[in-house]
Write a protein that holds these residues in place. Sequence first.
Motif, short mmCIF file in Angstrom:
data_model
loop_
_atom_site.label_atom_id
_atom_site.label_comp_id
_atom_site.label_asym_id
_atom_site.label_seq_id
_atom_site.Cartn_x
_atom_site.Cartn_y
_atom_site.Cartn_z
N SER A 182 4.00 2.31 -18.74
CA SER A 182 4.49 2.17 -17.37
C SER A 182 3.55 1.42 -16.42
CB SER A 182 4.79 3.55 -16.78
OG SER A 182 3.62 4.33 -16.67
N ALA A 183 2.36 1.03 -16.87
CA ALA A 183 1.44 0.30 -15.99
C ALA A 183 1.59 -1.21 -16.13
CB ALA A 183 -0.01 0.70 -16.29
N GLY A 184 2.56 -1.66 -16.93
CA GLY A 184 2.68 -3.09 -17.22
C GLY A 184 2.80 -3.97 -15.99
N LEU A 185 3.67 -3.59 -15.05
CA LEU A 185 3.86 -4.40 -13.84
C LEU A 185 2.56 -4.57 -13.07
CD1 LEU A 185 5.50 -5.83 -11.63
CD2 LEU A 185 6.04 -3.56 -10.69
N MET A 186 1.82 -3.48 -12.90
CA MET A 186 0.59 -3.55 -12.10
C MET A 186 -0.49 -4.36 -12.81
SD MET A 186 1.97 -2.06 -9.70
CE MET A 186 0.63 -2.21 -8.52
N PHE A 187 -0.56 -4.30 -14.15
CA PHE A 187 -1.49 -5.16 -14.88
C PHE A 187 -1.16 -6.63 -14.65
CE2 PHE A 187 -1.97 -1.60 -18.27
CZ PHE A 187 -2.99 -1.02 -17.55
N SER A 188 0.12 -6.97 -14.74
CA SER A 188 0.54 -8.37 -14.54
C SER A 188 0.17 -8.85 -13.15
CB SER A 188 2.05 -8.51 -14.75
OG SER A 188 2.40 -8.40 -16.10
N LEU A 189 0.42 -8.03 -12.14
CA LEU A 189 0.10 -8.44 -10.77
C LEU A 189 -1.40 -8.65 -10.58
CD1 LEU A 189 2.52 -6.07 -8.82
CD2 LEU A 189 2.64 -8.57 -8.92
N PHE A 249 4.75 1.15 -2.30
CA PHE A 249 4.92 1.54 -3.69
C PHE A 249 5.99 0.66 -4.33
CE2 PHE A 249 6.25 4.14 -7.30
CZ PHE A 249 5.04 4.62 -7.77
N LEU A 250 5.60 -0.12 -5.33
CA LEU A 250 6.52 -0.97 -6.06
C LEU A 250 7.30 -0.12 -7.06
CD1 LEU A 250 4.12 -3.98 -6.69
CD2 LEU A 250 5.97 -3.86 -5.01
N THR A 251 8.63 -0.17 -6.94
CA THR A 251 9.50 0.76 -7.67
C THR A 251 10.52 0.01 -8.50
OG1 THR A 251 9.33 2.21 -5.73
CG2 THR A 251 10.97 2.79 -7.41
N PRO A 252 10.61 0.27 -9.81
CA PRO A 252 11.67 -0.35 -10.61
C PRO A 252 13.04 -0.03 -10.02
CG PRO A 252 10.06 0.74 -12.03
CD PRO A 252 9.74 1.15 -10.63
N THR A 257 11.70 -7.93 -11.02
CA THR A 257 10.97 -8.83 -11.90
C THR A 257 9.55 -9.01 -11.38
OG1 THR A 257 11.57 -10.83 -10.67
CG2 THR A 257 13.09 -10.10 -12.42
N LEU A 258 8.68 -9.52 -12.22
CA LEU A 258 7.32 -9.83 -11.78
C LEU A 258 7.37 -10.89 -10.68
CD1 LEU A 258 4.24 -9.80 -11.96
CD2 LEU A 258 4.41 -11.40 -13.89
N HIS A 259 8.18 -11.92 -10.87
CA HIS A 259 8.28 -12.98 -9.87
C HIS A 259 8.72 -12.40 -8.52
CE1 HIS A 259 8.74 -17.02 -8.30
NE2 HIS A 259 9.97 -16.73 -7.91
N GLY A 260 9.71 -11.51 -8.56
CA GLY A 260 10.16 -10.89 -7.32
C GLY A 260 9.09 -10.04 -6.67
N ALA A 261 8.31 -9.32 -7.47
CA ALA A 261 7.23 -8.49 -6.93
C ALA A 261 6.17 -9.36 -6.27
CB ALA A 261 6.62 -7.64 -8.04
N GLN A 277 6.68 -12.31 -4.90
CA GLN A 277 7.28 -12.79 -3.66
C GLN A 277 7.26 -11.70 -2.58
OE1 GLN A 277 11.14 -14.25 -5.13
NE2 GLN A 277 10.46 -16.33 -4.62
N SER A 278 7.55 -10.46 -2.97
CA SER A 278 7.55 -9.36 -2.01
C SER A 278 6.15 -9.14 -1.43
CB SER A 278 8.04 -8.07 -2.69
OG SER A 278 9.39 -8.17 -3.05
N LEU A 279 5.14 -9.19 -2.27
CA LEU A 279 3.77 -9.01 -1.77
C LEU A 279 3.36 -10.16 -0.86
CD1 LEU A 279 1.96 -7.59 -4.95
CD2 LEU A 279 2.72 -6.35 -2.93
N ASN A 280 3.76 -11.37 -1.21
CA ASN A 280 3.46 -12.51 -0.33
C ASN A 280 4.15 -12.34 1.02
OD1 ASN A 280 1.80 -13.92 -2.10
ND2 ASN A 280 3.51 -14.97 -3.08
#
Length: 348
Positions: A243-250, A300-303, A325-329, A331-334
């Motif tokens: 479950s930590a995959g998204l945060m590792f990618s970011l 908090f980034l939520t699936p 998606t990672l791309h969407g996350a 963009q959201s942080l930006n």
Amino acid sequence: MSRRAVTLACASCLLLVLAVVGALLPVPYVALYPGPTANTLGDNGKGVPLVQIDGRQTYPADGHLNFTTVTYRGGPEARIDLFTALRGWLSADTAIVPEETIFPKHESQQQVDAENTRQMQDSQENAEAAALHELGIAVPTRVVVNSVQPNMPASGKIQPNDEITSVNGVQTGTVDKVKAETGRIGVGGKAEIGLLRAGKPVRVTLTTAKGQDGKPVVGVVLAEAYRFPFKINISVGDIGGPSAGLMFSLSIVDKLTPGSLTGGKFVAGTGTISPEGQVGPIGGIQQKMIAARRAGATVFLTPKDNCAEALSARPSGLRLVRADTLHGAVQSLNALTSGKGDVPACSK
């Protein structure tokens, strides 16, 4: 004292004893609690960067991109008692779930722990691939032998962890390519397999056999892995699961690009990640949000598939941002950092 009073006193004592014994009886449930949370932009507590990149220029990053976890108590080998389960049902921080939710039947606790470790390793590799794809960095694939079937042509000639590089001189970088080239040979044909074994080239010649579907096979189970252009090392200790995959990618994206994805904000989140950057749902969202908020997170980034559950248990002061998606996350942080653009919120 009358006989009736003695009888009532004895009965009361007996009921009390039975209640105490009953409360201490083990039950097939597991208690889930908020677990540790760690900043993927920081270190692992021993002075080593949690996400370390070598062989590529990196940039300073501030703020937090925390992954979150859930701890548990219970299991087939150490069941919780009824009192603990009842107390957990009454606690907003704890979830009491059936034992088979965490420990499938016919699997030992050691097998579950081993599977969680494997999932974490796969999650890290997927996170690296997704981050590099997001940045437009090519990541070629390679074909690795997972296992060799007994009494088949490959038995004794090909080994687990061998990398298949070619079939009859044709370069193979995917499992489909290996299958296609083997299929051209036909049953009973000769297959010259090029391998890398412990980094050294090896060639073996096999006669294909007839598989259950009638197609030519050599008797190996294959998987695709990645050939990363530089080294990325993720150090999380004995934490398992995907479950930590998204945060590792970011974190990888942040470290490989100028500026700061967070703008100094305390962002936490969760979600599995595919090599293509798709964010998947996870378990324990309530406990993970509590852990994030206690640590200081405000975002908090939520699936998306966890949004409905997250909304019903969101701690005060924590903004839920939907991550598809990672791309969407990214963009959201930006958008959060710049104050410009849409930031998708969770909705039921």
